[in-house]
Design a protein around this motif. Structure first.
Motif, short mmCIF file in Angstrom:
data_model
loop_
_atom_site.label_atom_id
_atom_site.label_comp_id
_atom_site.label_asym_id
_atom_site.label_seq_id
_atom_site.Cartn_x
_atom_site.Cartn_y
_atom_site.Cartn_z
N ASP A 1 0.83 -1.22 0.00
CA ASP A 1 0.00 0.00 0.00
C ASP A 1 0.85 1.26 0.00
OD1 ASP A 1 -2.40 -1.26 -0.12
OD2 ASP A 1 -2.90 -1.04 2.01
N VAL A 2 1.87 1.25 0.83
CA VAL A 2 2.73 2.43 0.93
C VAL A 2 3.51 2.62 -0.38
CG1 VAL A 2 4.76 3.36 2.10
CG2 VAL A 2 2.89 2.41 3.44
N ARG B 1 2.45 1.68 -3.37
CA ARG B 1 1.50 2.17 -4.37
C ARG B 1 1.38 3.69 -4.25
NH1 ARG B 1 -2.75 0.56 -2.63
NH2 ARG B 1 -3.42 -1.24 -3.82
N SER B 2 1.26 4.13 -3.02
CA SER B 2 1.09 5.55 -2.76
C SER B 2 2.30 6.35 -3.26
CB SER B 2 0.90 5.71 -1.26
OG SER B 2 0.48 6.97 -0.98
N LEU C 1 2.18 6.47 -6.99
CA LEU C 1 1.16 7.41 -7.46
C LEU C 1 1.62 8.85 -7.30
CD1 LEU C 1 -2.25 5.89 -6.38
CD2 LEU C 1 -1.57 6.58 -8.67
N ARG C 2 2.38 9.09 -6.26
CA ARG C 2 2.89 10.44 -6.04
C ARG C 2 3.78 10.85 -7.24
NH1 ARG C 2 3.15 11.93 -0.82
NH2 ARG C 2 3.78 9.85 -0.20
N MET D 1 3.66 9.50 -10.19
CA MET D 1 2.83 9.54 -11.40
C MET D 1 2.06 10.85 -11.49
SD MET D 1 1.51 5.60 -11.75
CE MET D 1 0.75 5.79 -13.38
N ARG D 2 1.64 11.39 -10.33
CA ARG D 2 0.93 12.67 -10.35
C ARG D 2 1.84 13.78 -10.86
NH1 ARG D 2 -1.19 10.95 -5.21
NH2 ARG D 2 -3.29 10.25 -5.69
N THR E 1 2.18 13.30 -14.57
CA THR E 1 0.93 13.63 -15.26
C THR E 1 0.76 15.15 -15.35
OG1 THR E 1 -0.15 11.58 -14.63
CG2 THR E 1 -1.59 13.41 -15.18
N LYS F 1 3.11 16.49 -17.86
CA LYS F 1 2.65 16.13 -19.20
C LYS F 1 1.54 17.07 -19.66
CE LYS F 1 0.02 12.45 -20.02
NZ LYS F 1 -0.37 11.03 -20.14
N ASP G 1 5.19 10.05 -20.66
CA ASP G 1 4.42 8.83 -20.91
C ASP G 1 5.29 7.59 -20.77
OD1 ASP G 1 1.71 9.30 -21.22
OD2 ASP G 1 1.94 10.03 -23.27
N LEU H 1 5.53 7.04 -17.19
CA LEU H 1 4.24 6.66 -16.61
C LEU H 1 3.90 5.20 -16.92
CD1 LEU H 1 2.23 9.92 -17.33
CD2 LEU H 1 2.41 8.81 -15.10
N PHE H 2 4.18 4.77 -18.15
CA PHE H 2 3.87 3.37 -18.49
C PHE H 2 4.70 2.41 -17.65
CE2 PHE H 2 2.04 4.94 -22.62
CZ PHE H 2 0.77 4.43 -22.40
N GLU I 1 3.31 2.38 -14.17
CA GLU I 1 2.04 1.67 -14.20
C GLU I 1 2.27 0.15 -14.19
OE1 GLU I 1 -0.20 1.94 -17.83
OE2 GLU I 1 -2.09 1.93 -16.74
N LEU J 1 2.92 -0.98 -10.81
CA LEU J 1 1.70 -1.00 -10.00
C LEU J 1 0.82 -2.20 -10.32
CD1 LEU J 1 0.68 2.72 -9.70
CD2 LEU J 1 1.30 1.13 -7.90
#
Ligand SMILES: Nc1ncnc2c1ncn2[C@@H]1O[C@H](COP(=O)(O)OP(=O)(O)OP(=O)(O)O)[C@@H](O)[C@H]1O
Ligand SMILES: [Mg+2]
Lengths: 230, 188
Positions: free
Chosen positions: B130-131, B133-134, B137-138, B140-141, B144, B147, B159, B162-163, B166, B169
């Motif tokens: 979980d940690v 993933r977070s 995501l941080r 990835m934000r 994004t 981008k 991208d 990001l891929f 992803e 993840l």
């Protein structure tokens, strides 16, 4: 149980919902501020949609509290709750939300028409939102005549047309490829931010969740706020 | 953190600077300074090449007969050489472009090791996932966001990152779903 942060627009505490022997929600909580985009993530069957439906006043929880703007939603009458949904909330789902017999602009204008706005005024507002979502050229087409990505952007325009304070989206890009999905997310989150609406976004896709400000993870009906977990 | 600075550095490190400079020379002779500018603009973004790197690379290419000095202009400061690609240089670029990059194998995963160790020591492996993933995501934000505000080059570079994040993840979700079985397997 932690108390929700002050300034939250919508909060839920200790939500429980069972279907027979299934604990769809088993003590879930949630909080969102105006203008915030919060992703609800988690495995299939973990209770994400159930949580969204409870937060949106579509589904009553068995127990727990849901406060919207200082009011306890669980003690409202059905009529009060549906009035709240019509005036304060907007919805975007994965499929099948547009009325096939109506044109796109009529679809977007529909929530305003149902609230008693004149046709001319409703369609003018609808077109404004369709421009924002870059689908105004589709105004005379019917949903069956537009692509999946265009249809979702029409649906987003419809969700925004009443000026909702909270937008609920359950897998809004679930049926789209990643390019079109991101286009929807880009325009959707921009439009929501411009009106300071809060967005509750259920998704299992990380790229979609990366358009959010933060995420909560639901597992076995319990939620975990990752912001406060770290 | 996986910001573009770091990421661009990775891309530049992965590609061969000498082949890239050589490739840039194919469209016509240039001075070392022009080459650096063209490289920075197209591939260096906020991490430009050092002059030293350009000149050492060019002298190696010269020695190997892949470029030649077409003209030397006298002036103030250092002499200005105009480099031109040779036929051998063109062949070299062509061979480089035609050779596929070796895919990363990704078989050494620190995260996998952590998950297994957590299971072996009866700690909460789900929390680790979980940690993580977070944290992903941080990053990835940030990508994004970059981008959304960037030009096409920015979009493509972000991208790519990001891929890959992803993909991590997706592995993480799959592992989270199999934690019970993995626990049985490793503690048996
Ligand atoms: N109407 C219903 N009747 C019976 N069980 C239900 C109903 N709705 C949901 N459930 C069960 O409740 C649990 C949570 O379902 P929910 O739809 O909230 O999951 P989800 O996280 O949205 O999953 P997905 O990612 O697959 O959409 C599941 O076990 C599901 O089977
Ligand atoms: Mg669901």
């Amino acid at each position: 149980m932690t108390t929700p942060p002050t300034g939250s627009l919508l909060t839920a505490q200790d939500l429980r919902k069972t279907y027979g022997h299934t604990h769809a929600l088993d003590g879930a909580g949630f909080a969102i501020h105006p203008g915030e985009v919060v992703a609800i993530m988690g495995p299939s069957g973990s209770g994400k949609s159930t949580l969204l439906h409870c937060l949106a006043g579509i589904l009553p929880p068995d127990s727990g509290s849901i406060m919207y703007n200082g009011r306890e939603m669980t003690s409202m009458s059905d009529g009060e709750r549906s009035a709240l949904r019509r005036s304060e909330f907007g919805f975007v789902f994965q499929f099948g939300q547009l009325v096939p017999e109506l044109t796109c602009v009529e679809n977007v204008a529909l929530p305003l028409r149902l609230n008693g706005t004149s046709r001319k005024e409703a369609e003018r507002a609808a077109l404004g939102w369709m421009e924002r979502l870059e689908v105004d050229d589709l105004k005379g087409k019917r949903p069956g005549e537009v692509s999946g990505g265009q249809g979702q952007r029409v649906a987003v325009a419809r969700a925004l047309v009443t000026g909702p304070r909270v937008l609920f989206a359950d897998e809004p890009t679930g049926a789209l490829d990643s390019f079109n999905g991101e286009r929807v997310m880009d325009l959707f989150t921009d439009a929501a931010r411009s009106t300071n609406a809060a967005v509750v976004l259920v998704t299992h896709e990380a790229r979609v969740a990366s358009y959010s400000d933060r995420e909560i993870v639901v597992r076995d009906g319990r939620s975990r706020d990752m912001e406060r977990a770290i | 953190m996986y910001t573009r600075d770091v990421y661009t550095l990775c891309i530049v490190a992965l590609m061969s600077i000498s082949h890239t400079l050589l490739g840039l020379l194919e469209s016509g002779p240039r001075h070392g300074y022009d080459l650096k500018r063209a490289f920075d603009e197209k591939f260096g973004h906020d991490r430009p090449l050092h002059y030293g790197q350009v000149y050492s690379t060019m002298s190696r290419l010269l020695k190997n007969g892949l470029v030649e000095v077409e003209a030397i202009e006298a002036g103030d400061g250092p002499e200005r050489k105009r480099y031109a690609i040779t036929d051998a240089g063109v062949t070299d670029v062509e061979r480089w472009l035609a050779t596929p990059q070796k895919p990363e194998e990704y078989l050494q995963s620190a995260l996998y090791t952590k998950v297994v160790l957590a299971l072996l020591t009866h700690r909460n492996a789900g929390d680790i996932l979980d940690v993580q993933r977070s944290e992903h995501l941080r990053s990835m934000r940030i990508l994004t966001d970059r981008k959304r505000n960037g030009d096409l080059a920015d979009q493509l570079i972000c991208d790519h990152a990001l891929f890959h994040l992803e993909a991590d993840l997706r592995w993480l979700e799959l592992t989270a779903a199999r934690l019970d079985r993995l626990r049985e397997a490793v503690t048996r």
